[in-house]
Write an enzyme that holds these catalytic residues in place. Structure first.
Site, PDB file in Angstrom:
ATOM      1  CG  ASP A 255      -0.813   9.959   0.059  1.00 44.58           C
ATOM      2  OD1 ASP A 255      -0.386  10.836  -0.720  1.00 44.58           O
ATOM      3  OD2 ASP A 255      -1.781   9.227  -0.223  1.00 44.58           O
TER       4      ASP A 255
ATOM      5  CG  ASN B 137       5.458   9.229  -6.156  1.00 45.01           C
ATOM      6  OD1 ASN B 137       5.881   9.006  -5.023  1.00 45.01           O
ATOM      7  ND2 ASN B 137       4.146   9.192  -6.417  1.00 45.01           N
TER       8      ASN B 137
HETATM    9  C1  IPE Z   1       2.417   6.886  -2.098  1.00 45.56           C
HETATM   10  O1  IPE Z   1       1.584   7.982  -2.314  1.00 45.56           O
HETATM   11  C2  IPE Z   1       3.847   7.277  -2.298  1.00 45.56           C
HETATM   12  C3  IPE Z   1       4.404   8.183  -1.315  1.00 45.56           C
HETATM   13  C4  IPE Z   1       3.788   8.699  -0.287  1.00 45.56           C
HETATM   14  C5  IPE Z   1       5.783   8.531  -1.503  1.00 45.56           C
HETATM   15  P1  IPE Z   1       0.918   8.256  -3.731  1.00 45.56           P
HETATM   16  O2  IPE Z   1       0.149   9.505  -3.567  1.00 45.56           O
HETATM   17  O3  IPE Z   1       1.929   8.207  -4.792  1.00 45.56           O
HETATM   18  O4  IPE Z   1      -0.048   7.001  -3.881  1.00 45.56           O
HETATM   19  P2  IPE Z   1      -1.359   6.839  -4.767  1.00 45.56           P
HETATM   20  O5  IPE Z   1      -1.043   7.316  -6.142  1.00 45.56           O
HETATM   21  O6  IPE Z   1      -2.431   7.657  -4.130  1.00 45.56           O
HETATM   22  O7  IPE Z   1      -1.681   5.377  -4.690  1.00 45.56           O
HETATM   23  C1  IPE Z   2       2.706  12.440  -0.851  1.00 46.96           C
HETATM   24  O1  IPE Z   2       1.757  13.433  -1.054  1.00 46.96           O
HETATM   25  C2  IPE Z   2       4.074  12.831  -1.348  1.00 46.96           C
HETATM   26  C3  IPE Z   2       4.547  12.043  -2.490  1.00 46.96           C
HETATM   27  C4  IPE Z   2       3.881  11.100  -3.082  1.00 46.96           C
HETATM   28  C5  IPE Z   2       5.861  12.366  -2.998  1.00 46.96           C
HETATM   29  P1  IPE Z   2       0.973  13.560  -2.422  1.00 46.96           P
HETATM   30  O2  IPE Z   2       1.720  14.487  -3.300  1.00 46.96           O
HETATM   31  O3  IPE Z   2       0.685  12.238  -3.001  1.00 46.96           O
HETATM   32  O4  IPE Z   2      -0.361  14.253  -1.931  1.00 46.96           O
HETATM   33  P2  IPE Z   2      -1.821  13.982  -2.477  1.00 46.96           P
HETATM   34  O5  IPE Z   2      -2.071  12.507  -2.336  1.00 46.96           O
HETATM   35  O6  IPE Z   2      -1.835  14.422  -3.906  1.00 46.96           O
HETATM   36  O7  IPE Z   2      -2.700  14.793  -1.608  1.00 46.96           O
HETATM   37 MG    MG Z   3      -0.850  10.947  -2.755  1.00 46.83          MG
END
Ligand code: IPE
Ligand code: IPE
Ligand code: MG
Length: 248
Positions: free
Chosen positions: A28, A76
């Site tokens: 993340d 997602n």
């Molecule tokens: C969790 O991250 C999913 C992945 C890293 C694939 P998210 O960014 O989707 O989680 P939330 O929305 O902050 O809980």
């Molecule tokens: C994790 O990074 C990747 C996925 C969830 C696919 P994010 O895209 O959630 O990154 P932040 O949380 O917005 O910084």
């Molecule tokens: Mg995220």
């Protein structure tokens, strides 16, 4: 004993002879990493994919048995189509590369999640990587793709109920190990260590069943900045803990 320091004096010591067997990572922080640099979120995902390559290769080098990464959750899909498309594109690129290197790297690859909403091309690539590598017995990398812990549990409950209806078992016979056989992770030991970068302190629907007794390591580092050194910190933290599993 192969104990080493990751950096002069200050870094924690990692006992390489006592690694966790299974590390799981919620990758993340890609979006915030990009935002900090004035780049589009997709650039963050590209950088995150590079980090994944580095960390997965390193895990193999140090002899880790299982690495499970959260790449795309069932939630997602709520993101803009352009971002989802970019993530899927990066995945395709990675799988094509992985297939090309498989004979050399011998990394076994599995996928946790419902692959049916993916494009036929991507599904076929997942299937091919799984098929080519299924006989390998070194490091196993599990990519969680369209994965959600609740979705996984519902699927397992349905499959078990169906087996009962079909007369293959009865409700009283269900035990935790048996239930585990209905999960995407069937046959794989539970994660010992779950790492979440990016400063968020939640599971976000990751490995709900499997992480019942996992140790957790949270760090503010954003996933694209996550390094081997950060991994050492997480493993050292893990090694300093006392796991009791409810005992004394
Ligand atoms: C969790 O991250 C999913 C992945 C890293 C694939 P998210 O960014 O989707 O989680 P939330 O929305 O902050 O809980
Ligand atoms: C994790 O990074 C990747 C996925 C969830 C696919 P994010 O895209 O959630 O990154 P932040 O949380 O917005 O910084
Ligand atoms: Mg995220």
């Amino acid at each position: 004993m192969p104990i080493f320091r990751t950096n002069a004096g200050k870094e924690p010591q990692v006992d390489m002879a006592n690694l966790p067997r299974h590390i799981a990572i919620i990758m993340d922080g890609n979006g915030r990493w990009a935002k900090k640099r004035g780049l589009p979120r997709t650039a963050g995902h590209a950088a995150g994919a590079e980090t994944f390559r580095t960390i997965a290769t390193y895990c193999k080098e140090i002899g880790l048995d299982y690495l499970t990464v959260y790449a795309f959750s069932t939630e997602n899909w709520k993101r803009p189509a352009e971002e989802v498309g970019a993530i899927m594109g990066l995945l395709k690129k990675y799988l094509l590369e992985a297939i090309g290197k498989m004979e050399r790297d011998k990394v076994k690859m599995e996928f946790f999640g419902d692959l049916s909403p993916l494009t036929p091309e991507l599904r076929e690539l997942c299937e091919r990587t799984r098929e080519i590598s299924k006989g390998y017995d070194g490091c196993q990398v599990n990519i969680c793709l369209n994965y959600g812990g609740r979705d996984e549990l519902i699927r397992a409950a349905r499959a078990f109920a169906q087996d009962c209806v079909d007369g293959k078992c009865n409700p009283q016979s269900l035990e935790p190990d048996r239930f585990g056989d209905y999960l995407f992770s069937a046959g794989i030991p539970d994660p010992d260590l779950v790492i979440r970068p990016s400063g968020e302190l939640r599971l976000s629907n990751f490995l709900l069943w499997q992480s019942a007794y996992a140790e957790f390591y949270f760090t503010d580092v954003l996933w694209p900045d996550f390094s081997k050194q950060e991994l050492h910190r997480a493993i050292a933290a893990y090694q300093s803990r006392s796991r009791r599993f409810g005992g004394v």
